[in-house]
Design a protein around this motif. Structure first.
Motif, PDB file in Angstrom:
ATOM      1  N   VAL A 151      10.712   5.551  -9.988  1.00 26.32           N
ATOM      2  CA  VAL A 151       9.869   4.888  -9.057  1.00 26.32           C
ATOM      3  C   VAL A 151      10.298   3.758  -8.671  1.00 26.32           C
ATOM      4  O   VAL A 151       9.788   2.839  -7.726  1.00 26.32           O
ATOM      5  CB  VAL A 151       8.370   4.741  -9.201  1.00 26.32           C
ATOM      6  CG1 VAL A 151       7.668   6.186  -9.395  1.00 26.32           C
ATOM      7  CG2 VAL A 151       8.112   3.960 -10.369  1.00 26.32           C
ATOM      8  N   LEU A 152      11.635   3.207  -9.264  1.00 29.63           N
ATOM      9  CA  LEU A 152      12.022   1.818  -8.644  1.00 29.63           C
ATOM     10  C   LEU A 152      12.275   1.564  -7.153  1.00 29.63           C
ATOM     11  O   LEU A 152      12.113   0.616  -6.734  1.00 29.63           O
ATOM     12  CB  LEU A 152      13.662   1.747  -9.496  1.00 29.63           C
ATOM     13  CG  LEU A 152      14.227   0.484  -9.027  1.00 29.63           C
ATOM     14  CD1 LEU A 152      13.557  -0.717  -9.612  1.00 29.63           C
ATOM     15  CD2 LEU A 152      15.726   0.339  -9.788  1.00 29.63           C
ATOM     16  N   THR A 153      12.779   2.864  -6.665  1.00 30.69           N
ATOM     17  CA  THR A 153      12.959   2.740  -5.121  1.00 30.69           C
ATOM     18  C   THR A 153      11.580   2.462  -4.320  1.00 30.69           C
ATOM     19  O   THR A 153      11.666   1.404  -3.516  1.00 30.69           O
ATOM     20  CB  THR A 153      13.301   3.960  -4.453  1.00 30.69           C
ATOM     21  OG1 THR A 153      14.679   4.388  -5.287  1.00 30.69           O
ATOM     22  CG2 THR A 153      13.454   3.959  -2.995  1.00 30.69           C
ATOM     23  N   TRP A 154      10.545   2.642  -4.824  1.00 31.49           N
ATOM     24  CA  TRP A 154       9.153   2.454  -4.185  1.00 31.49           C
ATOM     25  C   TRP A 154       8.730   1.023  -4.523  1.00 31.49           C
ATOM     26  O   TRP A 154       7.821   0.740  -4.194  1.00 31.49           O
ATOM     27  CB  TRP A 154       8.332   3.512  -4.648  1.00 31.49           C
ATOM     28  CG  TRP A 154       8.817   4.889  -4.219  1.00 31.49           C
ATOM     29  CD1 TRP A 154       9.369   5.857  -4.895  1.00 31.49           C
ATOM     30  CD2 TRP A 154       8.833   5.292  -2.835  1.00 31.49           C
ATOM     31  NE1 TRP A 154       9.747   6.750  -4.180  1.00 31.49           N
ATOM     32  CE2 TRP A 154       9.447   6.607  -2.645  1.00 31.49           C
ATOM     33  CE3 TRP A 154       8.353   4.757  -1.581  1.00 31.49           C
ATOM     34  CZ2 TRP A 154       9.480   7.183  -1.567  1.00 31.49           C
ATOM     35  CZ3 TRP A 154       8.538   5.724  -0.412  1.00 31.49           C
ATOM     36  CH2 TRP A 154       9.125   6.828  -0.607  1.00 31.49           C
ATOM     37  N   GLY A 164       0.553  -1.148   0.174  1.00 37.18           N
ATOM     38  CA  GLY A 164       0.004   0.150   0.034  1.00 37.18           C
ATOM     39  C   GLY A 164       0.769   1.245  -0.112  1.00 37.18           C
ATOM     40  O   GLY A 164       0.491   2.249  -0.802  1.00 37.18           O
ATOM     41  N   ALA A 165       2.184   1.283   0.809  1.00 33.39           N
ATOM     42  CA  ALA A 165       2.799   2.335   0.829  1.00 33.39           C
ATOM     43  C   ALA A 165       3.504   2.733  -0.694  1.00 33.39           C
ATOM     44  O   ALA A 165       3.755   3.535  -0.993  1.00 33.39           O
ATOM     45  CB  ALA A 165       3.822   2.401   1.737  1.00 33.39           C
ATOM     46  N   SER A 166       3.886   1.476  -1.110  1.00 31.36           N
ATOM     47  CA  SER A 166       4.347   1.798  -2.458  1.00 31.36           C
ATOM     48  C   SER A 166       3.776   2.150  -3.626  1.00 31.36           C
ATOM     49  O   SER A 166       4.022   2.980  -4.244  1.00 31.36           O
ATOM     50  CB  SER A 166       4.799   0.131  -2.883  1.00 31.36           C
ATOM     51  OG  SER A 166       5.872  -0.492  -2.090  1.00 31.36           O
ATOM     52  N   VAL A 215       4.265   9.863  -7.379  1.00 23.60           N
ATOM     53  CA  VAL A 215       5.471  10.366  -8.585  1.00 23.60           C
ATOM     54  C   VAL A 215       4.739  10.400  -9.856  1.00 23.60           C
ATOM     55  O   VAL A 215       5.018  11.468 -10.460  1.00 23.60           O
ATOM     56  CB  VAL A 215       6.491   9.296  -8.640  1.00 23.60           C
ATOM     57  CG1 VAL A 215       7.517   9.438  -9.852  1.00 23.60           C
ATOM     58  CG2 VAL A 215       7.378   9.401  -7.153  1.00 23.60           C
ATOM     59  N   LEU A 216       3.948   9.557 -10.304  1.00 23.95           N
ATOM     60  CA  LEU A 216       3.495   9.395 -11.774  1.00 23.95           C
ATOM     61  C   LEU A 216       2.253  10.256 -12.037  1.00 23.95           C
ATOM     62  O   LEU A 216       2.037  10.662 -13.258  1.00 23.95           O
ATOM     63  CB  LEU A 216       3.438   7.879 -12.021  1.00 23.95           C
ATOM     64  CG  LEU A 216       4.577   7.097 -11.911  1.00 23.95           C
ATOM     65  CD1 LEU A 216       4.187   5.635 -12.430  1.00 23.95           C
ATOM     66  CD2 LEU A 216       5.624   7.437 -13.027  1.00 23.95           C
ATOM     67  N   VAL A 217       1.491  10.499 -10.985  1.00 20.97           N
ATOM     68  CA  VAL A 217       0.296  10.966 -11.247  1.00 20.97           C
ATOM     69  C   VAL A 217       0.264  12.589 -10.642  1.00 20.97           C
ATOM     70  O   VAL A 217      -0.052  13.458 -11.115  1.00 20.97           O
ATOM     71  CB  VAL A 217      -0.984  10.083 -10.547  1.00 20.97           C
ATOM     72  CG1 VAL A 217      -2.248  11.016 -10.791  1.00 20.97           C
ATOM     73  CG2 VAL A 217      -0.938   9.046 -11.132  1.00 20.97           C
ATOM     74  N   LEU A 218       0.723  12.600  -9.404  1.00 22.00           N
ATOM     75  CA  LEU A 218       0.747  13.896  -8.690  1.00 22.00           C
ATOM     76  C   LEU A 218       2.072  14.570  -8.806  1.00 22.00           C
ATOM     77  O   LEU A 218       2.132  15.767  -8.464  1.00 22.00           O
ATOM     78  CB  LEU A 218       0.613  13.771  -7.270  1.00 22.00           C
ATOM     79  CG  LEU A 218      -0.848  13.187  -7.088  1.00 22.00           C
ATOM     80  CD1 LEU A 218      -1.059  12.677  -5.399  1.00 22.00           C
ATOM     81  CD2 LEU A 218      -2.097  13.743  -7.561  1.00 22.00           C
ATOM     82  N   ALA A 230       3.447   3.954 -17.657  1.00 21.12           N
ATOM     83  CA  ALA A 230       4.331   4.930 -17.602  1.00 21.12           C
ATOM     84  C   ALA A 230       5.385   5.018 -18.456  1.00 21.12           C
ATOM     85  O   ALA A 230       5.784   3.839 -19.205  1.00 21.12           O
ATOM     86  CB  ALA A 230       4.955   5.102 -16.407  1.00 21.12           C
ATOM     87  N   GLN A 231       6.123   6.131 -18.785  1.00 22.33           N
ATOM     88  CA  GLN A 231       7.344   6.124 -19.733  1.00 22.33           C
ATOM     89  C   GLN A 231       8.413   5.345 -19.121  1.00 22.33           C
ATOM     90  O   GLN A 231       8.406   5.545 -17.746  1.00 22.33           O
ATOM     91  CB  GLN A 231       7.522   7.663 -20.075  1.00 22.33           C
ATOM     92  CG  GLN A 231       6.507   8.174 -20.795  1.00 22.33           C
ATOM     93  CD  GLN A 231       6.221   7.882 -22.193  1.00 22.33           C
ATOM     94  OE1 GLN A 231       7.099   7.549 -22.883  1.00 22.33           O
ATOM     95  NE2 GLN A 231       4.965   7.893 -22.525  1.00 22.33           N
ATOM     96  N   GLU A 232       9.429   5.037 -19.824  1.00 22.64           N
ATOM     97  CA  GLU A 232      10.561   4.469 -19.311  1.00 22.64           C
ATOM     98  C   GLU A 232      11.319   5.122 -18.279  1.00 22.64           C
ATOM     99  O   GLU A 232      11.581   4.719 -17.166  1.00 22.64           O
ATOM    100  CB  GLU A 232      11.542   3.937 -20.291  1.00 22.64           C
ATOM    101  CG  GLU A 232      12.676   3.056 -20.020  1.00 22.64           C
ATOM    102  CD  GLU A 232      13.508   2.871 -21.070  1.00 22.64           C
ATOM    103  OE1 GLU A 232      14.702   2.040 -20.910  1.00 22.64           O
ATOM    104  OE2 GLU A 232      12.982   2.769 -22.337  1.00 22.64           O
ATOM    105  N   HIS A 233      11.358   6.554 -18.367  1.00 23.94           N
ATOM    106  CA  HIS A 233      12.126   7.160 -17.475  1.00 23.94           C
ATOM    107  C   HIS A 233      11.280   7.624 -16.138  1.00 23.94           C
ATOM    108  O   HIS A 233      11.966   7.627 -15.116  1.00 23.94           O
ATOM    109  CB  HIS A 233      12.580   8.532 -18.123  1.00 23.94           C
ATOM    110  CG  HIS A 233      11.552   9.515 -18.433  1.00 23.94           C
ATOM    111  ND1 HIS A 233      10.621   9.649 -19.510  1.00 23.94           N
ATOM    112  CD2 HIS A 233      11.049  10.546 -17.696  1.00 23.94           C
ATOM    113  CE1 HIS A 233       9.827  10.629 -19.435  1.00 23.94           C
ATOM    114  NE2 HIS A 233       9.978  11.176 -18.414  1.00 23.94           N
TER     115      HIS A 233
END
Length: 345
Positions: free
Chosen positions: A191-194, A113-115, A122-125, A183-186
């Motif tokens: 968001v890899l960390t999440w 849920g946190a992820s 990141v991707l939306v907001l 999402a786009q590749e970049h």
């Protein structure tokens, strides 16, 4: 000596043995933390001598050494210790309160849920920094509340809680995968960390918030920890000992959820620390209790050692800490499932 006096003396001796064993385990794990922390200070692209490392910690000596120690290496060590301790303590609370060795925020969907909250942030907001940590915390809290509402039937039952949590874990993972696929590749790389867990960027204000929050929650756990022993005896026995079972279980799990949400909001879901650390601690302490302090210190040691392995490419390539803990935790989970299956036959 009378029989009652002998019994009291025996109980006192047993308690003394338990205290000595717990002290030995905690001291051993603190030693592991110190050794791993020393290694983390000394090795890296800019190798340092012990004297240079000590000078850097104290803010003395060459400015380059001070920068490497205080801005790069020391915050990472502190983050590993604090976040690992939070995961370890949370896992111990889940497992002891629900009386299930599989009760872990990784498996219950709370970390997921946190992820999910962070990925959407990141991707939306377009969030970052403390705001991103805040929405990750909110994601964990929302999932925990949803599990709670669906698992509650005139009380909170451990099996139902675990099953509902597993369902939310799969749901959250599917939503994360769907979001990343769009999402786009970049953007996906950002968001890899999440999705795997990393402590490389936890520093400054964020580290301070996590450390203070963990200390406050740990103090609250110390207050409610007295109910863990009676709860381990079963609901009926706990009620006979004067424990308000539902209130104690709800209060303890709220603290566990807060610890997981706080840690995950900074580092992402570091896999299996909350599952493995309490199991190691309970096995070492071996007194039948929840081993809360030992679990917290074991979580710190496990996360720091895993991060040293991860960041210096001892697996052949540098990797986020969550990859290393996953490699350790996955075989343990399979072993746990296999042994539980044998015991149930």
């Amino acid at each position: 000596m009378s029989a009652p006096a002998t019994t009291v003396s025996t109980v006192a001796d047993l308690r003394a043995v338990r205290r000595r064993r717990q002290t030995l385990v905690v001291s051993g794990m603190v030693l592991v933390v110190l050794v791993a922390g020393t290694v983390a200070l000394l090795i890296g692209a800019a190798g340092l001598t012990p004297g240079q490392a000590i000078g850097g910690v104290l803010g003395l000596g060459d400015k380059g050494d001070v920068f490497v120690i205080q801005k790069l290496r020391l915050p990472r060590i502190e983050a590993a210790v604090v976040i690992g301790a939070a995961f370890g303590l949370a896992g111990a609370l889940f497992q002891s309160t629900l009386r299930n060795p599989l009760a872990s925020p990784d498996i219950l969907g709370i970390s997921t849920g946190a992820s999910l909250g962070a990925v959407l942030g990141v991707l939306v907001l377009g969030l970052s920094g403390v705001a991103l940590s805040g929405i990750a915390f909110a994601g964990a809290a929302v999932v925990a509340l949803a599990i709670w509402l669906l698992a509650w039937r005139r009380g909170l039952h451990s099996i139902r809680f675990v099953l509902v949590g597993v369902g939310f874990a799969y749901l959250g993972s599917s939503l994360i995968a769907w979001t990343l696929a769009r999402a786009q590749e970049h953007e996906a790389a950002a968001v890899l960390t999440w999705t795997v867990g990393s402590i490389s960027d936890v520093r400054g204000e964020q580290l301070t918030l996590v450390a203070v929050g963990t200390l406050v929650l740990a103090a609250a756990v110390a207050v409610v920890s007295r109910t863990q022993g009676p709860l381990a005896l079963g609901d009926d026995n706990a009620r006979a000992l004067g424990v308000h079972v539902d209130a104690a279980r709800v209060g303890t799990l709220l603290l566990a959820v807060a610890l997981v949400a706080l840690a995950t909001s900074a580092s992402g879901p570091i896999a299996f620390v909350a599952l493995v650390a309490p199991a190691i601690a309970r096995r070492l302490v071996n007194d039948g209790g929840a081993a809360l302090v030992a679990s917290a210190v074991t979580g710190a040691a496990l996360t720091l050692v895993a991060d040293v392995v991860a960041q210096h490419g001892l697996l052949g390539v540098a990797a986020p800490v969550g990859v290393v803990t996953g490699l350790v935790g996955a075989p343990y989970l399979l072993w746990l499932l296999a042994t539980n299956e044998k015991r149930s036959r």
